[in-house]
Structures are given as C-alpha cells and as structure tokens.
Enzyme design. Structure first.
Site, PDB file in Angstrom:
ATOM      1  N   ILE B 465       0.831  -1.209   0.000  1.00  0.00           N
ATOM      2  CA  ILE B 465       0.000   0.000   0.000  1.00  0.00           C
ATOM      3  C   ILE B 465       0.865   1.258   0.000  1.00  0.00           C
ATOM      4  O   ILE B 465       0.461   2.306   0.478  1.00  0.00           O
ATOM      5  CB  ILE B 465      -1.000  -0.007   1.175  1.00  0.00           C
ATOM      6  CG1 ILE B 465      -0.283  -0.161   2.525  1.00  0.00           C
ATOM      7  CG2 ILE B 465      -1.995  -1.146   1.000  1.00  0.00           C
ATOM      8  CD1 ILE B 465      -1.224  -0.003   3.736  1.00  0.00           C
ATOM      9  N   GLY B 466       2.058   1.096  -0.597  1.00  0.00           N
ATOM     10  CA  GLY B 466       2.969   2.236  -0.668  1.00  0.00           C
ATOM     11  C   GLY B 466       4.033   2.175   0.403  1.00  0.00           C
ATOM     12  O   GLY B 466       4.896   3.048   0.501  1.00  0.00           O
ATOM     13  N   THR B 467       3.994   1.115   1.207  1.00  0.00           N
ATOM     14  CA  THR B 467       4.864   1.028   2.373  1.00  0.00           C
ATOM     15  C   THR B 467       6.240   0.463   2.041  1.00  0.00           C
ATOM     16  O   THR B 467       7.185   0.680   2.792  1.00  0.00           O
ATOM     17  CB  THR B 467       4.216   0.109   3.414  1.00  0.00           C
ATOM     18  OG1 THR B 467       3.812  -1.101   2.739  1.00  0.00           O
ATOM     19  CG2 THR B 467       2.986   0.747   4.021  1.00  0.00           C
ATOM     20  N   ALA B 509       4.757  -6.811   7.468  1.00  0.00           N
ATOM     21  CA  ALA B 509       6.159  -7.240   7.565  1.00  0.00           C
ATOM     22  C   ALA B 509       6.256  -8.455   8.473  1.00  0.00           C
ATOM     23  O   ALA B 509       6.884  -9.468   8.137  1.00  0.00           O
ATOM     24  CB  ALA B 509       7.023  -6.102   8.092  1.00  0.00           C
ATOM     25  N   LEU B 629      14.021  -3.693   8.742  1.00  0.00           N
ATOM     26  CA  LEU B 629      14.257  -4.512   7.550  1.00  0.00           C
ATOM     27  C   LEU B 629      14.913  -3.711   6.430  1.00  0.00           C
ATOM     28  O   LEU B 629      15.679  -4.249   5.634  1.00  0.00           O
ATOM     29  CB  LEU B 629      12.927  -5.100   7.063  1.00  0.00           C
ATOM     30  CG  LEU B 629      12.216  -5.978   8.104  1.00  0.00           C
ATOM     31  CD1 LEU B 629      10.791  -6.283   7.668  1.00  0.00           C
ATOM     32  CD2 LEU B 629      12.994  -7.272   8.332  1.00  0.00           C
ATOM     33  N   VAL B 702       6.275  -0.976  11.401  1.00  0.00           N
ATOM     34  CA  VAL B 702       6.573   0.453  11.548  1.00  0.00           C
ATOM     35  C   VAL B 702       5.525   1.351  10.880  1.00  0.00           C
ATOM     36  O   VAL B 702       5.695   2.552  10.826  1.00  0.00           O
ATOM     37  CB  VAL B 702       7.969   0.780  10.956  1.00  0.00           C
ATOM     38  CG1 VAL B 702       9.052   0.053  11.748  1.00  0.00           C
ATOM     39  CG2 VAL B 702       8.059   0.414   9.478  1.00  0.00           C
ATOM     40  N   GLY B 703       4.425   0.761  10.412  1.00  0.00           N
ATOM     41  CA  GLY B 703       3.472   1.547   9.615  1.00  0.00           C
ATOM     42  C   GLY B 703       2.699   2.578  10.409  1.00  0.00           C
ATOM     43  O   GLY B 703       2.280   3.588   9.860  1.00  0.00           O
ATOM     44  N   GLU B 704       2.479   2.310  11.675  1.00  0.00           N
ATOM     45  CA  GLU B 704       1.560   3.180  12.398  1.00  0.00           C
ATOM     46  C   GLU B 704       2.165   3.948  13.550  1.00  0.00           C
ATOM     47  O   GLU B 704       1.662   4.995  13.947  1.00  0.00           O
ATOM     48  CB  GLU B 704       0.357   2.350  12.865  1.00  0.00           C
ATOM     49  CG  GLU B 704      -0.518   2.038  11.662  1.00  0.00           C
ATOM     50  CD  GLU B 704      -1.552   0.956  11.898  1.00  0.00           C
ATOM     51  OE1 GLU B 704      -2.709   1.315  12.109  1.00  0.00           O
ATOM     52  OE2 GLU B 704      -1.207  -0.236  11.850  1.00  0.00           O
TER      53      GLU B 704
END
Lengths: 300, 737
Positions: B465-467, B509, B629, B702-704
């Site tokens: 999603i762009g991550t 991840a 990562l 680490v997305g949020e």
C-alpha cells in the site's frame, strides 16, 4: 462531482477587439476566462453555474509589464510568477512580489493572473491589499472605450465591482514616486494563515507608509479577510498621516482600525480571531515604523 | 554466508515503475469493453427517497444503465458483516438515506464523461428528517460496544482507582477531544469489476486486503470464494480506509452483472469524504494522579467516540493507557454514540493516535503540577513488564529511545517555565510524548521457488500500500534463499497466490515476512539436501551443516573452493525448479509475551504570539521497533506517520454543517493537510533491537507508530511556548489568541 464539459461553451476570439465586441453584443452572457485557477476549481467541484466563457488567456495585448518614469503598468494577464520576476516591482513595490509568492503554489503562480484576481474580487485574495496600499488603478476597457478607475473604489461589495458587464480588466497601473520625494518608505505585507504555503489567508495586511524624518507624510493600509471587500482603513490612515512615529498613540489608532473592520465567523476562522489579528498586525506595523526611524529593535 | 540484504537501505524495487508512471494501479488496468460507472450521492443526511427521476440521465448518449433501489438486484449479504473489517454497505437496496453522500444511484456509460454528466442529471426527491452530527446531542444515549473477537474488551479496571485518588499528591482531570478526520490517500478508491457469466468475478481493486475482500464479496453475492479473484498490484495509500469492502466495490460488481460488461468505478475526491470511512471524533476524559515523587498512582481514561446509526466502529483510544506506564490503579472505558453519519473505520494507528493525545497531554499537565520534567515523569513510571497483560515484553528498548532522542534534540536545554523561550518575536516551546503500537502477527502463507536459470520467484497474496512491501519481501527472500536481491522476484496482490492477512495493524512485515523467510529457508534446505545427497556434484556426501549458501551458490564451509551453483544442482538432478509453500502461524512464544513497538517524539514549535500561527521547527523521534528490515523504507514510514501527526495536531478536521449533518470540507482546498513547507527536516533515530519472540524475522512493524504521540508532543510544545493548554484538536490559530 466534476461537471460535464459539453455543457459549457468556451469561445476563443483571436484579438482583444473581438472579445470586446462579443462582450458588448451580449453583456453578461460570456464571462472572461483567464488563468482559470478559480473557475476550474469550481468546475471540478461540479458547482460552476455560469456556462458561457470567453477565453482571454491567449490575448497578447493583455500581457507584459511596462515601466515608465511615473508608473509600472501591468497587463491583466501578468502572472504571479511574472510579478515576482520584475526588478522594478521588486525594488519599489516589494509587497507585490511577496503577495504573489504567497499565492497558491508554483503551478497557480504560473497560471493565475493579476487581472483575473481583480475581476474575481475575492475578499481573501492576496494581491489586492498590496494593490490598495500602492494606490493602484485598474483599466477597464469596452467597445465604448477605456477608463481608469482607482482600485480603492473598484470593489463595491462582496464579489461586486464597478466593472460593467461589457468591460474587461485590461491593465493595472501602480504609480511610482521620485526617489526621496516623500522621505523614506516603509512597506509591510503579512499574510496570516494556518500553513506556511498554499493557505487561504485568515487575514492579510499591506501597508505603505512614507516617513519624513519621524513624521508620517502618507499612509495607505489595506486588509483582506476582515470585510466583504478588501478594505482600505481610511480612518486609520487619517490618524497616521501627520503623526510623529516617536509619539504614536498605538492604542487609540488601533481602536480606530478595530472599528473599521467587520470580520465574520465562518468555516475558516472566527470574527474574534480576525479582529485580534487585524489589531496585532497594526501593532506590528507601528513596531516596524519605530524600528525604521531608529527607535527600538525591529522585531522581525 | 551471503552478505545480508535485510537492514540495508535498498531502493524500492518498484521505484522505477512508480516514478516513470508504469506501475499499473487498479483503475489503470486495461480491461476490454469496459464501461464507466459514477455514483450519485444523496444530498440529505437522513430520510427517504420519495422519487428518483432518471429519465434525463438515461437519454444521455452512451448511457448503458442507471441502477437505483427500484431496479437494482438484491444483495442479501450487504448488511451482514461477518469479519472485523466488514462494513454494512449501502448498495441501492431500499429508499432509506442514512448519511450525506450515500450512494442512491449508479450511472453506467461508455465513457467517464457521459457517466458523470448523466449522474448529474439524476433528480432525487426526498422526505428529509432532522439529522444529528454533534456528539453532545447524543451523549446521553452512549453505549458500550461489543468486544471484537481477539481484541481487548471495551472496559478495564485494575487496582482501586478511587482509593488511590483519595491519597494522590497531584492530580489532573481534563477532557480532550479529537475531530473527525478523513484518510485521503493520493489514490482514490477504485474498482474494476468483471463478471464472467453468472458465477465468476474478477475484481481489480485498490484494497489493503485482497483476501478479506474476496470473502466479503463472495459471501454477499453468494459466489464460491475460488470463483472470485481479486487483483491489486499497486495501491496508492490506504491508511485504513482501504481495509474494508465499501459500497462502491459492491456497486461495481452489481453493475457488471447487470450490464454484462466490465465496469470501472473510481470514486471522486469529494466521495472520499462520503462512504469510505474516517477517523471518528472522540471525547476523552482523563484523570492522572501521582504521589509527590512523580509515581503514578491512578489513571482513568474514559472514551466516547462516534459511529453511524447502522453499524459499529469504536475508536479504541484508551487501550494505550492500560499498558504504557507502570501504574497500579487504572480504569478505562469505551462508549459509542450514534449519529446520522457514515460509518467510521480504522485510521492509521486507530486508538493509539487519538488516545495518546489525551494520555500524553494529561501526563504533561501532571508534570507541571509536580514541577517535574515531562521526560523524568515518564522515566519514573517506566513499565518494565506489561502491567495490563502482566507478561514480560518480548523486547522493550524505550529507555534508549528516550535518552537518544532527548540527547539529539537537546532536551536538557528546555527551560521549565512556559513562555520562557523565544526566537525573536516567536515563542519557542519543547514538547515530548511517548509512542507505542502493538506488534501483531497473523497467519500468512508464502511460496518460494528457485528455477533452473538460478533465479527465484517468491509469491504471497498480500498488498503493497505504498509502504515498501515489494522491497522488504525481496530482501527477506533473498537472505533466506541465500541469493542476491537482483535474482529474486517477489510478487503480490493476487488471490491466486498464497493467502495472507489484511495490510492493517502494522502486521504485513511481521506476518508475510515470516512466511516468506521460512519459505525461502525451506527451498534453500532442499537445495542443500539435493547437493549433498543427490546426483554427484562437488558437495556430494557432505553433511548439510557443512554447506553455506552465498549469492545463489552452495559452498563448503571447510573448503571454499568446493562450490555448486543452484542452476547446476537443479540441472544435474533433472529438475526445472524447486518450490516450497509455507503456512506460517503466529509464533508460539508470542503467547507468553506482550509485543509492542515503542518510541519517543521530541518536538520544537514556534508560535507567533500576535497571530497564533504554529510552526513545527524541529522533530527528533526515536523508535525501537525490532529488526529494521530496510532503513530507507522504514524511515519513510516513520516520517509519513509524523507528518500525519502534524496534520492531526494542527490542521485536519472534517467539518459538518450542524444543521444538515453534511460534510462541508469535501476537498483538499478546504480539508487542510500539512504542505511541504510546514514539515521540517526530521531526525529519525532507529534504536537497534533484537527480539527473538515477536515473530520469525524479529521485526515489529513500523506503519503506524510514527503518528502515535505526535498530537500530544505538539500540543505540549505549544503549551510550553505559550502557556495555553489546547485540549481540543486541531490547534487552530484562533484557539491561541
């Protein structure tokens, strides 16, 4: 929802004369379209009620900036980018470039025009306070001829102006003064907004004050976002002219300014906030004036 | 051993496609004979449609169909959500209008222009009823939500908060509010639906969860799940809004079935504010109390958030208060009020983003009552174990985040008194806050395959999603396979690939990465086995333990001149490829541990005392999120979260007209997010952390976490600068004058 493009009529005459003829033949039917930076937003939102437009963006007659001894004259299609690049404006009328640089982003600055901004007559626009402070005039042209009107008398109410339906904004003139003729000049432009860029201003302020020694010889102060029109606060100006910067009654003149503005509550801010900011902008001007004559430190 | 790729700041493997415009997003997939659909939205917020005139619309050239509640096929599953991410959708099943912008008709035409024009000609007549969008009007009817399966209960209580409050030295009681916010990813929601016959459906959809979407749609349309294929190779941001199947996906499928054509439906920016979810507004009452030395003795956090009349989503804002600090007496609750609005949903760090604003502001207020440094207060109450779950943390390096962040920021230069620091006319303030987010893992599968040309293909359903999913999975797979990243091709975004969870909750991840790693390892093991036990070759007869894999070549550890390439092993054994599919479950050790990422924000603001303008001038944020990562994509995630935190703190607010309950900020001109000029260079510190328990790859997600705490850190900095405590976000200019 985006409007249906086929519902709209756009004509593209090749010359100014043809545009004026069209406007004269059917006054009010065709609305001039220049950079389109406001019109296209309304169109994309599906709310563009007017359906007939005359494209003036290609008219060479409306381009260019001419500098003469007594004035800088800007074609109506002068863009904000053009304004920022013009050296005489930068030297003598710095608020023009400042206002232009804070109008939208670069794409808007490349596309949007001064004439369009004036014709659109939004009270929150960025350049009009500077134009008022520099005592600009606007040329309105029709098949009946051309006339110059003082920009101070151009706006008559919320989004209404003295422009007749067959008239086109063709030029803007800013008078120059001879160097040293009126002592020294203080310019102050300030746009107050929530973001550092691309913000619709809450309040904008432009002041051009001439000082001879410590005496104020001329003052023009204009505000956006505090009234149905971009406003010259003439009573405030009157209180400033003739006053001595070192003995300015800041509170009393500030109260005069507060009486002159008529802000409202809306989605972008509150009347209370806008009034406070207008007052504080005036205080900032007085600080700047004092610093200019060598009193106190210039805060910013 | 091959030099590890994991951890390196590898450029995005899909970066070139993205910047050259050749990455194909859902609405760009070339599908034959596609028709274009446009949704007509309701212009009232509550009531009934009494008449719908579609005559003029139908006469527009090119119009194929106009679907309304009078002619649309029934979709019995539309209002029967079964999974946590499922929503009740409004797909022309009846005449009821439940919120502003609700779909009331769908126009299908040969071109987007014809469909848009025809949609503008649909005339609806309504019997409107009074609609309520203000929480305070409904607060009396608040109710407790049901706990979602596997999620924490709405209420919690440990210790005896009343007894503790009676003895507290210092105490803060305050109400904090956060507004409704819309996600607004760059890519609007879009679907191309292609029915093949009555029982096969392909959906090209901008989604965060291809498998969840397949499940929801197959149930709703009574199709076999294997007959529904969802493809989503690139997604231009989701932030939670693309975690659910919303009305437009159903409508596209309905239109395809009704017309026998492929139907493309890309919603407008204005519709992004209508029916694809948002972060609900919250009212949060917090009590924080401490003894004289700063030891927390009581925390109470009572949250009320808004939801729709017809569906339930509760913003879990108080969960963070249960676990963040060592406090013996903690009581929390969540309540909901129903309004005449669309249903809210998960929004980047749901709960933590809004809840940390209240908790971390209250702690800041408490620090002033105690005359204690805000950072010292947090260190004083550092939770060595999870006080809520009563388990050890799988790892927790928050103390290092505090110390490293504070040192880089220069926190020690902070003068304790509000309004005591200046830069010219600007007031300067320092603020800090703690960040945390759960490290989740869900079951996920992956397949790895080494081909006879020595290249590898690795597949997992999943989504990017762009991550940076494509990139980190390529790195994980390359290391596991013992290959270089250039020889590994990772693909995702197709329900014919192995099943994976929704890309939400910062779990991709962790979940997919673990499966990819194990699949790669399994293939490598098979290759080594073949080399030592198969037909001939230089390594034949050695034990598997004696063999290393290095850039696609097997090497003897004892004698590095003895080597055998993957191509050679496959060729000698007459194989075209070797593949392994792994179904990875949650790591067993997770049960005995509390798993969270942590961080700390240190933020400087400058406030103009005359005009109330707030400028964020410096950000130093330190995070401990397990194994990093890819330092480049991870940094982008952190700064993306922080930028949204700036928006949360200072700009974002979906405003409704209280008279009509209609949204008035329906585009990015009126809905303000930070622009580049508002965002200073951010100093992101990544604290190294080894976590053997959290999952197979040791990465926490680490997305949020980036957004968590930013609202409070800015509000705290504004207080420090001005002496004005703003408890209601966003901190607009008028609140400071």
């Amino acid at each position: 929802m985006r409007a249906h493009v086929a519902s709209y009529d756009l004509v593209q005459p090749g010359s100014l004369r043809e545009v004026l003829t069209l406007l004269a033949r059917e006054p009010g039917v065709y609305r001039p379209l220049a950079g389109g930076t406001d019109v296209m937003v309304v169109y994309a939102g599906g709310k563009l009620a007017h359906t007939k437009f005359v494209d003036v963006h290609g008219l060479r007659e409306l381009r260019g900036i001419v500098v003469t001894d007594d004035a800088v004259t800007l074609g109506a299609l002068t863009t904000y980018t053009d304004v920022q690049a013009e050296p005489t404006l930068g030297r003598e009328f710095p608020m023009m470039g400042q206002a232009a640089s804070e109008t939208g982003g670069w794409a808007i600055q490349n596309r949007g025009t001064l004439g369009g901004n004036i014709a659109n007559a939004s009270p929150a626009a960025d350049s009009p306070p500077a134009l008022l402070a520099y005592d600009a005039s606007v040329e309105l042209t029709s098949t009946r001829g051309a006339r110059w009107v003082s920009y101070a008398t151009y706006h008559t109410g919320y989004k209404t102006t003295v422009r007749a339906e067959d008239e086109l904004v063709t030029r803007v003139r800013i008078p120059r003064i001879a160097p040293g003729a009126q002592g020294s000049r203080v310019h102050m432009f300030r746009k107050v907004g929530p973001r550092k860029a691309q913000a619709i201003s809450k309040v904008s302020f432009a002041a051009c004050v001439d000082v001879d020694g410590t005496r104020i010889t001329s003052a023009r102060v204009a505000l956006g976002g505090v009234a149905p029109v971009v406003l010259r606060v003439v009573a405030t100006e009157g209180a400033l002219v003739g006053a001595d910067v070192t003995t300015l009654d800041v509170a009393a003149i500030g109260a005069t300014l507060s009486r002159e503005v008529t802000p409202i509550d809306d989605i972008r801010s509150t009347a209370r906030y806008r009034r406070r900011v207008a007052e504080n902008l005036f205080v900032e001007l007085t600080r700047k004036l004092k610093a200019h004559v060598g009193l106190g430190s210039q805060a910013r | 051993m091959t030099a590890s790729s994991v951890g390196k700041p590898l450029d995005r493997v899909d970066g070139r496609l993205k910047v050259t415009g050749t990455a194909t997003f859902s609405a760009e997939v070339a599908v034959a004979n596609v028709a274009h659909a446009v949704i007509v939205g309701a212009t009232i917020s509550k009531g009934k449609i009494t008449a719908l005139d579609v005559g003029e619309a139908q006469r527009v050239p090119g119009v194929v169909a106009v679907l309304t509640h009078l002619n649309a096929a029934k979709v019995p599953g539309a209002d029967k959500p079964t999974e946590m991410t499922d929503k009740v959708v409004q797909v022309l099943q009846n005449d009821a209008v439940l919120y502003d912008g609700q779909p009331i008709a769908l126009v299908v035409a040969d071109t987007l222009e014809h469909a848009s024009h025809a949609a503008s000609l649909v005339k609806a007549t309504y019997a409107a009823e009074a609609a309520i969008c203000e929480m305070d009007k409904e607060i009396g009817a608040g109710f407790a939500p049901k706990a979602a399966p596997g999620r924490p209960p709405p209420d919690s209580n440990r210790g005896d908060i009343d007894a503790a409050l009676a003895t507290a030295f210092a105490r803060v009681d305050a109400t904090y509010t956060t507004p409704c916010e819309n996600h607004n990813p760059l890519e609007m929601h879009a679907t191309i639906a292609v029915f093949q016959g009555e029982d096969h459906l392909t959906l090209y959809d901008a989604t965060q969860g291809i498998f969840g979407l397949r499940k929801r749609i197959s149930k709703a349309f009574d199709l076999k799940p294997e007959n529904v294929r969802v493809i989503s190779h690139f997604v231009g941001g989701g932030f939670g809004s693309k975690g659910s199947a919303w009305s437009h996906v159903f409508l596209a499928a309905m239109a395809s079935r009704a017309t026998g054509r492929a139907v493309k439906l890309s919603i407008t920016r204005q519709q992004m504010f209508a029916f694809v979810g948002y972060r609900p507004q919250t009212i949060q009452q917090v009590t924080a109390a401490a003894s004289k030395d700063g030891t927390l003795v009581a925390l109470r956090h009572e949250v009320t958030s808004a939801t729709s009349r017809f569906d339930t989503f509760a913003e879990p804002s108080a969960n963070v208060t249960r676990m963040l600090y060592a406090c013996p007496n903690v009581k929390t609750s969540h309540r909901l009020v129903r309004l005449d609005v669309a249903t809210p949903t998960f929004t980047r760090a749901p709960g933590e983003a809004s809840g940390s604003f209240a908790l971390e502001s209250a702690l800041d207020e408490l620090s002033y009552s105690l005359k204690m440094d805000p950072l010292a207060l947090r260190l004083k109450n550092y939770a060595e174990t999870d006080p809520d779950e009563k388990k050890p943390f799988s790892s927790k390096t928050l103390r290092d985040c505090y110390t490293q962040g504070a040192a880089k920021f220069g926190w020690s230069k902070r003068k304790p008194e509000p309004r005591s620091m200046r830069d010219g006319n600007w007031l300067v303030g320092f603020g800090m806050a703690t960040a945390t987010y759960p490290s989740r893992q869900s079951a996920a599968s992956a397949l790895a395959r080494v081909k006879k040309d020595g290249s590898a293909q690795v597949l997992a359903g999943s989504q990017d999603i762009g991550t940076g999913t494509y990139t980190i999975m390529t790195q994980i797979a390359a290391d596991a396979l013992g290959m270089s990243v250039e020889r590994v091709h990772f693909d995702l975004g197709d329900t014919t690939f192995p099943e994976t969870p929704v890309s939400g909750g910062s779990q991709t991840a962790s979940s997919v990465g673990s499966a990819v790693k194990r699949a790669g390892m399994a293939v490598r093991t098979k290759l080594i086995d073949l080399a030592v036990k198969g037909k001939g070759g230089p390594l034949n007869g050695m034990s598997a333990e004696q063999v290393d894999a290095e850039a696609g070549v097997l090497v003897s550890k004892q004698d590095r001149t003895k080597s055998d390439s993957y191509e050679a092993v496959l060729a000698r054994n007459g194989l075209d490829q070797i593949e392994e599919k792994i179904d990875e479950k949650e790591k067993a050790e997770r049960k005995d541990h509390s798993t969270h990422a942590f961080g700390a924000h240190f933020i400087e603001v400058k406030v103009d005392p005359d005009f109330g303008e707030v400028r964020v001038s410096r950000v130093v944020s330190a995070f401990a999120a397990g194994k990093i990562l890819n330092r480049k994509t991870a940094r982008s995630q952190f700064i993306g979260g922080i930028v949204w935190g700036l928006g949360l703190a200072l700009h974002e607010h979906t405003e409704r007209d209280p008279r009509t309950s209609r949204v008035v900020t329906k585009d990015l001109a009126d809905y303000h997010v930070p622009v580049h000029a508002d965002v200073p260079d951010m100093d992101i510190v990544m604290v190294d952390e080894v976590d053997p328990y959290v999952n197979e790859i040791g990465a926490k997600g680490v997305g949020e976490i980036g957004i968590v705490g930013v609202g409070a850190a800015i509000a705290n900095a504004v207080y420090h600068a001005t002496g004005k405590r703003v408890r209601s976000l966003p901190i607009t200019l008028d609140k400071l004058l």
